[in-house]
Every structure is written in C-alpha cells, then in structure tokens.
Write an enzyme that holds these catalytic residues in place. Structure first.
Site, mmCIF file in Angstrom:
data_model
loop_
_atom_site.group_PDB
_atom_site.id
_atom_site.type_symbol
_atom_site.label_atom_id
_atom_site.label_comp_id
_atom_site.label_asym_id
_atom_site.label_seq_id
_atom_site.Cartn_x
_atom_site.Cartn_y
_atom_site.Cartn_z
ATOM 1 C CB SER A 107 -0.896 -0.033 1.235
ATOM 2 O OG SER A 107 -1.641 1.138 1.271
ATOM 3 N N GLY A 108 0.600 2.125 -0.915
ATOM 4 C CA GLY A 108 1.352 3.382 -0.984
ATOM 5 C C GLY A 108 2.581 3.293 -1.866
ATOM 6 C CB THR A 112 -3.666 3.781 -7.629
ATOM 7 O OG1 THR A 112 -4.041 2.702 -6.786
ATOM 8 C CG2 THR A 112 -4.883 4.383 -8.252
ATOM 9 C CG ASN A 157 -1.776 5.528 -0.502
ATOM 10 O OD1 ASN A 157 -1.765 6.752 -0.650
ATOM 11 N ND2 ASN A 157 -1.926 4.679 -1.497
ATOM 12 C CB SER A 160 -5.036 3.426 0.820
ATOM 13 O OG SER A 160 -4.817 2.061 0.726
ATOM 14 C CB SER A 161 -6.836 1.156 -4.175
ATOM 15 O OG SER A 161 -6.004 2.036 -4.876
ATOM 16 N N GLY A 389 -1.311 -4.835 -2.507
ATOM 17 C CA GLY A 389 -0.074 -5.597 -2.338
ATOM 18 C C GLY A 389 -0.080 -6.332 -1.014
ATOM 19 C CD GLU A 391 -3.018 -4.103 3.327
ATOM 20 O OE1 GLU A 391 -3.738 -4.589 4.216
ATOM 21 O OE2 GLU A 391 -3.345 -3.127 2.629
#
Ligand SMILES: Nc1ncnc2c1ncn2[C@@H]1O[C@H](COP(=O)(O)OP(=O)(O)OP(=O)(O)O)[C@@H](O)[C@H]1O
Ligand SMILES: [Mg+2]
Length: 1028
Positions: A107-108, A112, A157, A160-161, A389, A391
């Site tokens: 994440s981050g 995206t 993030n 974050s998605s 991703g 985690e």
C-alpha cells in the site's frame, strides 16, 4: 539494455540482470538506492519494471516523454513506465495477443498512480476517432469516481485503494481504444463503519460534506461538519492536509457527468451515501427488559427517507430478527450489540452493493456496445491489474488474509509465467534447459485454498456448522486440520521463541514473502457477511432504483445460503488467474521507499522487506539462472559489428554466422556464451561489459568513419542536386531558345510566303492575300521617299510611286514642293523679294513672248543703271520732290527721220522723264501712258505710247535700251500698267503725229542694227541670242 550498458557507470545499472553479484540483496538494494537518489525511479529486471515511489512530482510524464518512448525498442532507452506501456501495446498489435500489466506492491507503493499513467499513455498516444475520444475520457474519468468510493486515507497511503481492480482496455484492429471493462475485488466494507486511528472512511463522504452545496446538503439533511457523523470520526482524522475534498468533489461530479450518470442517478447515489451517514448516527437504547429501542428517531427517519424505505419497517428490522423455525416465521428482538451490528451490517451492505452497482454502471458506459465487447473477434485486450499488495499490519485480520492470499496467487502466476516463458525461450532457441532453483509457493496456495483441507474451506465449514461456533473454534479446527503444515503455525504449535511473539488468537502463515500473524477475531463474522433477512426484505422494497437493483427479491425468497466471503473471493481470484493466464503478462513491481510519504527518503529496512516479498531477488535469479544477457542476432550484430573487420560496416551473410564471426574475433570462450536459433545468450555480465568497453573505445574511430561517409554522402548528394539543377536549367534554357528560333523561322517562312503571294497578287484589289506585300511596298516607297526627297524647289526629281500610291505621291509631291516654297519664301530678303517680284512680272509679260527674255532671266535687275553722278543735278532739282527710282541710258529715235539721240530715262513714282544731259526733254506721265510696245525679237526697241491731246507729253517715244526687259518691267510696275505692254512679232506702230503713224519693222539678223528702212519705216535687225 544497451542504454543501460552505456550508462552503467553513471548511476548503477538500469537492468538488475547486469549486476555481477546478482545473488546479493545488498547490491540489489544499493543499486536501487543510487538510482533513487538521482530521481531514477525505474529499473528493469529483464522485462519487469521495478518502480520506487518518489513521493514527488517528477518531470518525466510529459507528452514529449510519451513521444520519446513511442515505437522505440524497449532496451534502447532508459527504463520507464511508458516503455512498458508502449511495449505491451506494440506486442498486442504485432502479435495480436492479449496482454496484461500486473502492478503489485504494498500500500502506498504507487500502483494506482502507475495504472493511471499507463491509462493516460494509451489515451494520449493511441489513435482515436470521435467515439474514442469520449471513450478515452470515460476511461480516464472512471478513476476519480472509483477512487472517491473505493479509496480512503490510511496510515500508509492518503489515497489507498480499498478494493482490487482489474481493468480491460479493448482495442480495435487499428489499435484504437474501443471499450473497457472493470472487475472489482473485495472492497474493504468494514471501513464504512470503522476506521483505525489516523485513518478515514471512503473519500466520498468527506467530499460530499466539504464540496456539496448547501441546497444539496439540505435535501440530504446533512451538516457540513464531518465530526457530526459517527462513521466518519472513528479514526479521529476527518481532515487530511494532503487531500482537498472540495476540489476532489468537483472532479468527481464532473467525472460522473462524463461517464454518463443522469442527474437522477447521481441524486440516488448521493442519497445512499447520505443514508449511510444517518445510519451511523442511528443509536440504540437498551430497555429494562433487555429490549432494544432506537434513541435517534430523526436520524432513522432521515436514513429511511434517503434509502427510500418505510421508516417503521426499517426501525423494526433494525431491532428484530426474523427466524424460520419448523416452517414458521418468528420474530425475536435483538439485543443491543445485535442491533448495533445489524445497523453496521446494513450500512456495509448498502455501501458495498452500491459500489458494485457503480462499477457495473461504469462498465456499461465503457462498453458502449455490449455485444461488440463480447463478440469482437479482431479486438485485442490489455488488462491492467491494480490490486492490493502484500500487507503486514500490526493486527492482521480477515482482510489481510484475503489480500495476502491474493498476492500468493499472483506470485504463483508470476513464477509460472516467467519460468514458462524462460523455458519456452530456451526451447525455441534450441538451448539446453538448465533447472532454475526457486521457491514455488504453490504449497502455500494449497494450504489456503485446497478443497476441504484448505483454510478457506475450514473457515466456511466453521461458519456453516450448526452449534456453537466462534473464531477460536475455527482456530482450533485449523490446528487440527493443517497443524502439521510447514507454513502454518499457531501459538499452540509454535516453539518457545515464536510463542512469545504470538497471541493465542493468532495463526501464522509463512508466506513466500514473509511471516504474517493473523488474528482470528471477526473471521467468522466477516466471512459470513450476514445481513438480517428482514433488513434484506426492507431493502428489497426500496424506492431507490439503485438499491432495488442491488437487493433482489430472489435473494430473500431463495433459502440457499449465499456464498461465503472468502470463497467468493477465492472464486473471483480463480477467474482472475484464468484471465491473466490467457494473456501475455508484463510486470510492474512498486516499492515504497519510506513510511513517512516523504520524498528523497530511502528506508533500507522497508525496501529490503519489499524486495523480499515482491520476490525480486527470486525474479532476478530466475532471469539470471542461465544467461545474464540475451539478444536477437540482428540487434547484437547491429550494435557490436564495428568491433570486427569482417562484420563492419555490413554483414551480408547469415546472421548467425555474423554473430559467430564477431564473438570469435572478440575472443569469447565457449562457456561464456551460446548461440540459439535467433538469439545469442551471454552468461556473465563481465563478458558483455568487456564487449561494451571495446565498443566505447572504438566509438571515436566509428564516429570518424561515419562522419567521413556522411560528409561524403552529403557532398555527393549536394553535388548531384546542383548538377541536376544545372541540367534542368540548361535544358529549360535550350528548349526555350530552340522554341524561340523555331518560332522565328516559322514566322519568317510565313512572312516570305505571304510576301511572295502578295507579289503574285499585287495587281489585284487590296485583300488578305496581298495586303502585306502592298503595305510593304507602300511602306518601302514612303521610307525610300523620305530619304530621296528633293532638297530644293528647283530639283524636280521624284521617285516613281507604285500604282497604289500614285495619287498620294502627287499630293505628297505637291505638299513637299509647297513646303519647300514656303520655307524658301520665309528665307528671301526684301531686296531679293523685290527682285523676284520684278522677275515674276517680267516673266508674266515676256515669257515666251520675247526672244531676249530668256537671256534676261539669269541677270539681276539693278536698282538703277545710272550712277548718281551720271544724272544731272539740275535735272534732279527740276524733279524736286520726285525721287528717281530708276535711271537708264537710252537712245531716243526721232519720230520723223529716226535720228538717234542719246538720252537718260529717269523713272519716278508717277512719271518718267527723258533727259538730255541737263535738260528734261520729255515728261511721260504714267497716268497718260497708253501702252508700251516691244518686239518679240532680241532687240532693245521700246515704244512708249503717249496721248496726242496732251502737248506736254510730246507724243510717243521710240527708244532703244540695252536693258529693255528690265526697263519695261520697272516702268510697267511703277506705272501699274503691266497689262499695257504689247509684244509685237513683226512691227510696232506708233504715232508720229496726231494723224500719222510710224512703223518699226523688225527682222532677224546677225547683229543689232537700227536703220531707216523702206517706206519711211524704221528697220530694226535683231540678233539671235543664244539662251544657253
Ligand atoms: N510516480 C509517482 N510520482 C509521484 N508521486 C507518486 C508516484 N507514484 C506514487 N506517488 C505518490 O504516492 C502516493 C501513493 O500512491 P498510490 O495511491 O498509487 O499507491 P498504491 O500502491 O495504489 O497504494 P494502495 O495499495 O494503498 O492503493 C500517491 O498518492 C502519490 O502521492
Ligand atoms: Mg492504489
């Protein structure tokens, strides 16, 4: 890679494959760090792109950059996400094979952002038409909408998605985008009702409150302050400095319009968003008997209104549950906790399903023609996978379990496809396959997903099992079933050391990327994802079309249990794997350099961790297992041919032979390389670097050669151009000259023909046939005439005119003569004029009448024939005022006897006198003068006839004068008696007396003689005078 070779000493290597020490993680990370420091965020591992999040805007995404990468070979230019995009696009077009780009990372890490950059690259560089322009816009605009509803600020993030996304972009046979399709995975619905500290709910809530205008908020019964809503304050972080909710709201509103949402749909959508907030503020109280009631009626009625459902039905459904026992429906009240979780479940379900509806709606808008999308044969697809991703959080729950499972699956796909492609390449190239040692994570996948024995199956079973089940019983079941698995540990199964770091509610999975402890609390609930039946029933009746679409009646009627969340996820992952397997994959591995979201910070521990769980070292090892470098013969030969005289400048034989000759010349040892069917494989980077160094050293020489050839070529080309230009000018000029000459000849021939024809017809009337000739003759005559005009009045010559010009010629001659005369006259002096006038008068009187006249013509008339002193003064005195105009010596013959007497004849203006020395003998008045007679011969006899009546006049005077013509002329003029002059051929009669007449006879003789003739006549013999 070639550019990587050139730049290798500058900032690390641009392709990890070229690391000599490819097994060293430290070297790997050092290379990443060096490049990151120079803002070089992209590096390859073969065809895999490793991207490090710069956390700042770099100037590498401009349109010019896109153009730079467009159509350029992957290895020729520095690594970039555009290179991957372009390569994928071209592979799709040339090989007509579906492609996919898998973007992974924690994440981050920038997944995206990467997917957006790829999308933008396609939107800008792919050919388009009008329809596609809108489609491109919609594809791009789908991002802000999905991000608003599916992204949230997390600790890692700010954007974050919170869902997985796979997007298909469909291209037609010309390579233009023609459609798109999105698959979404596992939205983190729990976020709707709960956020960890420092995190937020989905962006849309804050955007609506911050950006929505007052009217909108009023209709939704919302307040602007997010702190008023319980669902928004769980993380105590309603505002984020890096995010402008207001601006994003505008972007989202616009994007909704672009995608094609109607105003009504948008309103319905926002109703749902607002209803979730009201639901969150719906609170419960607990009665004395344990019954639950709602304490916030207003919130509830707001929620019900916005959800389009009946308020009391909703109230009932939130506080009671419906049970079916033995075919009978029973209603039982919910306790406080149950009511709260029912409300939260409703909020999650409403939001989650609305999100699915949103994706569906976007899909409808992207696949403008559904049937084309599914049936199009010529279309090719590029898939973009932006999925969460790996985690590892402090507390990992059901969501992390699913996410990490997903990453295991992707890793497996990666291994399979990479190894497969590696193997395929070796096979096609005819090179013996060398086994690559790598960790196959299939064992972990099996642990999770295997039917009946896998963790997911066990979880499902535990959820379905009748009797008392809880998260701990699930953990126990796991221990029983998979307890012996090498990748599974629980507190109970662990050794002492591990036990210390694990709680009793956790199980640990040894993922390919590392160990993760999962807390089983909530696993069962989340997997069940249950919504009370009566809540479902209420929602089915919603007047909001979105909700009535999301909550189907069949769901309530159907007694079958819906699929559990984990199974659902597993199945959708299976489908995703199928989709990805059918495509040619490219990989982008995103790395997050630090947790602080700061530019320029490279946290080695964090990066190492990611390098590990992204399997990058594994990836590199697989890639380097056999050979560090491989390249097609033509590319290799093209680059290194200057190093061998045989291949430089051109190799015309077979490519393989050329490469052989080249490597032999370079002294490659057999173990250092292998030649495949179309590629050369080089085992060690150092071999390649040595070759590259040799090329560097050779470059100046090549440059000179190239320069020489180029200059020669340029000069030759220049010369050819000039020569060509000269020839063109020359031929043009010659052509023009020849054309002119031919024209002149043609005209001359025509002229001659016309001339001859005119000559032949010259006697005919003036017509077309002879006009030219006749004009010419005229013209010639006139020009000739101009040169030969007579110059004096005496010159009577005149050229003979052509027949046509006779009349004109006469006119001209006359005019010319007149002109000459006028000019002559203007020049004449007064004396001369007088002379001329006298001569004219003489001519009028005597011409052709008197024999001596021609002789007189050439002699000038004098003013007087007597000098002044010859005339007697006395006479002059006698004359008084009368001036003597003319005086001449004459011989006077007596009328009787004809005695000659010399006398002077003086003429005045009114009379003449005959003077004998000093005495005037006779006065002859002009007025009385009756006539003047002369003979026609060459004598000087003149008779002045005077009247007899006037005694003063004394009768006719017979005179002889040597200048008879001059005398008679002057006298006649002065007396104005020119008409009185008689010229008698044979004799002159004169009066002797009043009655008697005398006669003078004239005869021709040899000399002048005056004598008495017969019968008393005076005989004058006149000589012949030659006029010549
Ligand atoms: N190429 C880039 N250039 C500049 N900034 C970037 C780039 N990539 C990422 N970022 C920054 O990093 C932030 C996080 O990136 P992004 O949202 O793409 O991460 P992610 O991998 O999708 O994370 P998640 O899994 O949480 O969705 C972005 O908001 C942006 O600020
Ligand atoms: Mg993301």
């Amino acid at each position: 890679m070639e550019s990587a070779l050139t730049a290798r000493d500058r900032v690390g290597v641009q392709d990890f494959v070229l690391l000599e020490n490819y097994n060293s993680e430290a070297t790997f990370i050092e290379n990443l760090r060096r490049r990151f420091r120079e803002n070089l965020i992209y590096t390859y591992i073969g065809s895999v792109l490793v991207s490090v999040n710069p956390y700042k805007e770099l100037e590498i995404y401009s349109k010019q950059q896109m153009e730079r990468y467009r159509g350029v070979s992957f290895y020729e230019i520095s690594p970039h996400i555009y290179a991957i995009s372009d390569n994928t696009y071209r592979a799709m077009r040339t090989e007509r094979r579906d492609q996919c780009i898998l973007i992974s990372g924690e994440s981050g890490a920038g997944k995206t952002e990467a997917s957006k950059k790829i999308l933008l690259y396609f939107a800008v560089t792919c050919p388009t038409n009008d329809h596609m322009v809108t489609l491109g816009d919609r594809l791009l605009q789908s991002n802000p909408v999905l991000e608003a509803f599916g992204n949230a600020k997390t600790l890692r993030n700010d954007n974050s998605s919170r869902f997985g996304k796979y997007m298909d972009i469909q291209f037609d046979f010309k390579g233009a985008t023609m459609g798109g399709h999105i698959l979404n995975y596992l939205l983190e619905k729990s976020r709707v009702v709960h956020q960890n500290h420092g995190e937020r709910n989905f962006h849309i809530f804050y955007q609506l409150l911050d950006g929505g205008d007052d009217d909108l908020l009023n209709t939704l019964n919302l307040e602007r302050n997010p702190h008023s809503y319980r669902y928004l304050v769980k993380g105590s972080c309603a505002r984020v400095s890096s995010v402008s909710d207001k601006n994003n709201w505008r972007v989202v509103r616009k994007a909704l319009d672009v995608i094609g949402f109607t105003a009504e749909e948008v309103q319905k959508l926002l109703n749902i968003v607002a209803s979730v907030l009201h639901l969150g503020n719906t609170l419960f109280g607990e009665g004395e008997e344990g019954e639950t009631y709602i304490t916030t009626e207003t919130q509830l009625s707001n929620a019900a209104k916005l959800l389009g459902v009946d308020g009391s039905a909703l109230k009932e459904a939130l506080t009671h549950k419906k049970l079916t026992a033995k075919g009978e429906e029973m209603i039982s009240p919910l306790n406080f906790e149950q009511a709260v979780s029912a409300r939260d479940a409703l909020a999650k379900a409403v939001y989650g399903r609305t999100f699915n509806w949103l994706v569906e709606k976007i899909n409808q808008s992207l696949a403008l023609k559904e049937e084309i999308y599914h049936s199009s044969k010529d279309a090719s697809v590029i898939g973009l996978l932006d999925i969460y991703g790996f985690e590892v959080l402090q507390h990992n729950s059901f969501e992390q379990f699913c996410i990490n499972y997903c990453n295991e699956k992707l890793q497996q796909l990666f291994i399979e496809l990479t190894l497969r492609s590696e193997q395929e390449e070796y096979e096609t190239e005819g090179i013996a396959w060398e086994t690559v040692q790598y960790f196959d994570n299939k064992i972990i996948c099996d642990l999770i997903e295997e039917k009946h024995k896998g963790i997911i199956s066990i979880l499902d079973e535990e959820c379905l099992r009748p009797g008392e089940t809880c998260d701990i019983s699930f953990l126990e079941k796991l221990e029983d079933t998979v307890g012996g698995h090498p990748h599974f540990i629980t507190h109970k199964l662990a050794n002492g050391k591990t036990r210390r770091v694990m709680s009793r509610e956790e199980f640990r999975l040894l993922h390919y990327a590392g160990e993760v402890n999962y807390n089983v609390n909530g696993f069962l609930d989340k997997n069940n994802d249950l919504l009370n039946r009566n809540l479902k029933e209420v929602m089915c009746q919603s007047e909001n079309q979105i909700l009535s679409h999301c909550f189907r009646r069949e769901e309530v009627i159907d007694q079958k249990r819906p699929e559990m969340a984990a199974s659902q996820f597993k199945n959708s992952l299976m489908k995703l794997m199928e989709i990805l397997m059918s495509k040619e994959p490219s990989y982008i591995r995103c790395i997050k350099p630090n947790d602080a979201k700061q530019p320029g910070r490279f946290d080695e521990v964090l990066v190492r961790h990611q390098v590990k769980y992204l399997g990058l070292m594994e990836n590199l090892r697989v890639r380097r297992a056999g050979f560090a470098y491989r390249r097609r013969f033509e590319a290799f030969l093209q680059r290194y041919k200057p190093l061998c005289p045989e291949t430089w400048p051109n190799w015309n034989g077979k490519l393989a032979d050329g490469v052989s000759a080249l490597v032999n010349h370079l002294g490659y040892k057999p173990e250092e390389y292998k030649l495949g069917r179309s590629k050369i494989f080089i085992r060690f980077p150092k071999t390649l670097f040595a070759t590259e160094d040799a090329l560097e050293a050779k470059k100046p020489e090549i440059a000179v050669t190239l320069q020489k050839s180029w200059r020669g070529y340029r000069e030759r080309a220049n010369y050819q151009r000039i020569r060509h230009a000269v020839i063109v000018i020359q031929s043009g000029w010659r052509g023009m000259k020849a054309r002119r000459r031919a024209k002149r000849r043609r005209e001359a021939a025509q002229l001659i023909r016309r001339f001859i024809k005119g000559f032949i017809c010259r006697h005919e009337e003036y017509c077309d046939d002879n006009d030219y000739f006749l004009d010419h003759v005229r013209c010639y005559f006139l020009k000739h005439l101009k040169k030969t005009l007579p110059r004096s009045v005496l010159d009577k010559s005149w050229p003979t005119p052509p027949a046509l010009l006779v009349e004109a010629s006469e006119h001209l001659q006359m005019l010319h003569m007149r002109n000459m005369v006028i000019k002559y006259c203007r020049r004449v002096q007064p004396e001369w004029k007088k002379q001329m006038m006298q001569k004219v008068v003489a001519s009028e009187i005597f011409k052709d009448q008197k024999g001596s006249y021609p002789h007189s013509v050439g002699r000038l008339f004098l003013d007087t024939r007597l000098e002044r002193e010859q005339v007697s003064l006395k006479v002059l005195q006698t004359l008084g005022s009368e001036k003597v105009q003319y005086g001449v010596a004459v011989i006077k013959y007596d009328r009787r006897g004809f005695k000659p007497r010399p006398r002077q004849l003086l003429l005045t203006n009114s009379f003449a006198v005959l003077v004998d020395r000093t005495k005037i003998k006779q006065r002859l008045d002009y007025a009385a003068l009756r006539g003047i007679s002369v003979s026609s011969l060459c004598d000087g006899m003149v008779v002045l006839h005077m009247p007899w009546e006037d005694n003063k006049q004394k009768g006719d005077a017979v005179l002889h004068c040597s200048h008879v013509i001059e005398l008679v002329t002057k006298l006649a003029m002065m007396a104005s008696k020119t008409n009185y002059v008689n010229i008698n051929p044979g004799c002159i009669r004169f009066g002797v007396s009043r009655t008697k007449e005398g006669i003078i006879d004239f005869v021709r003789g040899s000399e002048l003689k005056v004598s008495k003739g017969k019968r008393g006549h005076l005989l004058v013999t006149a000589p012949q005078i030659s006029t010549t």
